[in-house]
Design a protein around this motif. Structure first.
Motif, short mmCIF file in Angstrom:
data_model
loop_
_atom_site.label_atom_id
_atom_site.label_comp_id
_atom_site.label_asym_id
_atom_site.label_seq_id
_atom_site.Cartn_x
_atom_site.Cartn_y
_atom_site.Cartn_z
N ASN A 1 -4.75 -12.30 13.64
CA ASN A 1 -4.64 -13.46 12.75
C ASN A 1 -5.98 -14.20 12.78
OD1 ASN A 1 -4.16 -15.96 11.62
ND2 ASN A 1 -2.25 -16.31 12.73
N ILE A 2 -6.63 -14.28 11.63
CA ILE A 2 -8.00 -14.83 11.57
C ILE A 2 -8.05 -16.31 11.95
CG2 ILE A 2 -8.05 -15.52 9.13
CD1 ILE A 2 -10.81 -14.05 9.02
N ASN B 1 -9.53 -18.67 -4.03
CA ASN B 1 -9.57 -18.44 -5.48
C ASN B 1 -10.68 -19.30 -6.07
OD1 ASN B 1 -8.36 -21.12 -5.98
ND2 ASN B 1 -6.53 -20.15 -5.11
N GLY C 1 -1.35 -18.72 -1.13
CA GLY C 1 -0.59 -18.17 -0.02
C GLY C 1 -1.51 -17.33 0.85
N VAL D 1 -3.88 -15.37 3.30
CA VAL D 1 -4.78 -15.87 4.35
C VAL D 1 -5.24 -17.30 4.02
CG1 VAL D 1 -6.94 -14.85 3.47
CG2 VAL D 1 -6.60 -15.10 5.91
N ASP D 2 -5.36 -17.61 2.75
CA ASP D 2 -5.77 -18.95 2.31
C ASP D 2 -4.77 -20.00 2.81
OD1 ASP D 2 -7.03 -21.00 0.93
OD2 ASP D 2 -6.55 -20.26 -1.08
N SER E 1 -9.54 -9.71 -1.21
CA SER E 1 -9.01 -9.16 -2.47
C SER E 1 -7.90 -8.12 -2.32
CB SER E 1 -10.11 -8.55 -3.37
OG SER E 1 -10.81 -9.55 -4.07
N GLY F 1 -4.88 -8.33 -0.95
CA GLY F 1 -3.49 -8.81 -0.92
C GLY F 1 -3.03 -9.09 -2.34
N VAL F 2 -2.88 -10.37 -2.65
CA VAL F 2 -2.43 -10.81 -3.97
C VAL F 2 -3.32 -10.24 -5.08
CG1 VAL F 2 -2.15 -12.86 -5.43
CG2 VAL F 2 -1.50 -12.96 -3.03
N1 APR Z 1 -5.30 -13.35 9.18
C1 APR Z 1 -5.92 -12.26 8.69
N2 APR Z 1 -5.56 -11.67 7.52
C2 APR Z 1 -4.51 -12.18 6.85
C3 APR Z 1 -3.81 -13.33 7.29
C4 APR Z 1 -4.24 -13.92 8.51
N3 APR Z 1 -3.65 -15.01 9.01
N4 APR Z 1 -2.83 -13.60 6.37
C5 APR Z 1 -2.91 -12.65 5.42
N5 APR Z 1 -3.92 -11.79 5.70
C6 APR Z 1 -4.39 -10.60 4.97
C7 APR Z 1 -3.47 -9.95 3.97
O1 APR Z 1 -2.51 -9.15 4.66
C8 APR Z 1 -4.45 -9.08 3.17
O2 APR Z 1 -4.74 -7.89 3.89
O3 APR Z 1 -5.52 -10.95 4.16
C9 APR Z 1 -5.72 -9.95 3.16
C10 APR Z 1 -6.05 -10.61 1.85
O4 APR Z 1 -4.86 -10.99 1.18
P1 APR Z 1 -4.69 -12.35 0.37
O5 APR Z 1 -4.64 -13.50 1.31
O6 APR Z 1 -3.57 -12.16 -0.58
O7 APR Z 1 -6.12 -12.49 -0.44
P2 APR Z 1 -6.60 -11.90 -1.86
O8 APR Z 1 -6.00 -10.59 -2.19
O9 APR Z 1 -8.10 -12.04 -1.84
O10 APR Z 1 -6.00 -12.91 -2.92
C11 APR Z 1 -6.53 -14.21 -3.04
O11 APR Z 1 -4.39 -15.27 -2.91
O12 APR Z 1 -3.71 -16.82 -1.36
C12 APR Z 1 -4.23 -16.64 -2.61
O13 APR Z 1 -5.56 -18.63 -2.94
C13 APR Z 1 -5.62 -17.24 -2.76
O14 APR Z 1 -5.48 -17.05 -5.12
C14 APR Z 1 -6.07 -16.50 -3.95
C15 APR Z 1 -5.54 -15.11 -3.74
#
Ligand code: APR
Length: 180
Positions: free
Chosen positions: A16-17, A30, A37, A39-40, A127, A129-130
């Motif tokens: 967990n970062i 974003n 949601g 990691v943000d 990038s 995840g979402v």
């Molecule tokens: N620590 C490390 N990695 C994490 C954590 C954490 N606590 N929580 C989630 N992740 C991982 C996810 O599993 C994924 O592998 O971070 C990676 C990126 O996923 P997202 O957070 O969905 O980021 P992204 O795909 O770049 O989408 C960005 O999502 O939360 C919104 O505001 C953000 O609109 C933006 C979009």
């Protein structure tokens, strides 16, 4: 797993970062710098109101953080002193400049880190995840970009970590680092 390059040690860690004890962590934000949601959300909730206020101030001042760019704020209540927020590309099939934009996220984040005397930095998998970027491809872009900066002599922090949340993501980065 880790790999030594001339200027830096790249470390891959599953976890967990928000817990990372480094000078700066990177947020997959974003372009509006409005909390989401993933990691943000985790970074904003662990770091607290100071991060939210700093992002609001940047948004008022310069409109946000265009895709492929990065901005820096306090780390608030996190162990890290700074959060570097970068907006990754949304995956649209791969022919819309996604890989260049993703590489730019890593370059701009590392440049801001150096400008702020950050010696250790932790990235999530931006990038993937979402935003739907295929993790195998994103891992190659991330690690190749750092490799290229190292080889070109561009100054980069001496410790660069990737903190990867789940097994599948961690395994993609292990493969990409082994293939480098
Ligand atoms: N620590 C490390 N990695 C994490 C954590 C954490 N606590 N929580 C989630 N992740 C991982 C996810 O599993 C994924 O592998 O971070 C990676 C990126 O996923 P997202 O957070 O969905 O980021 P992204 O795909 O770049 O989408 C960005 O999502 O939360 C919104 O505001 C953000 O609109 C933006 C979009």
């Amino acid at each position: 797993m880790q790999k030594e390059l001339a200027q830096t040690t790249i470390e891959l860690i599953q976890g967990n970062i928000t817990k990372a004890e480094v000078d700066a962590i990177v947020n997959a934000a974003n372009k509006e710098l409005i909390g989401g949601g993933g990691v943000d959300g985790a970074i904003r909730s662990a770091g607290g109101e100071a991060i939210v206020q700093a992002c609001d101030a940047i948004r008022k001042r310069q409109g946000g953080c265009p895709t492929g760019t990065a901005v820096i704020t306090t780390g608030g209540n996190l162990p890290a002193k700074y959060v570097i927020h970068t907006a990754g590309p949304v995956w649209q099939g791969g022919n819309e400049g996604e890989s260049d934009l993703l590489a730019s996220c890593y370059r701009e984040s590392l440049q801001l880190a150096v400008e702020n005397e950050v010696n250790s930095i932790a990235f999530p998998s931006i990038s993937t995840g979402v935003y739907g970027y295929p993790t195998e491809k994103a891992a190659q872009v991330a690690l190749q970009t750092i490799h290229n900066l190292n080889d070109s002599g561009t100054k980069i922090p001496e410790n660069i970590q990737f903190i990867l949340f789940d097994d599948a993501t961690y395994n993609c980065y292990v493969k990409a680092l082994s293939d480098l």
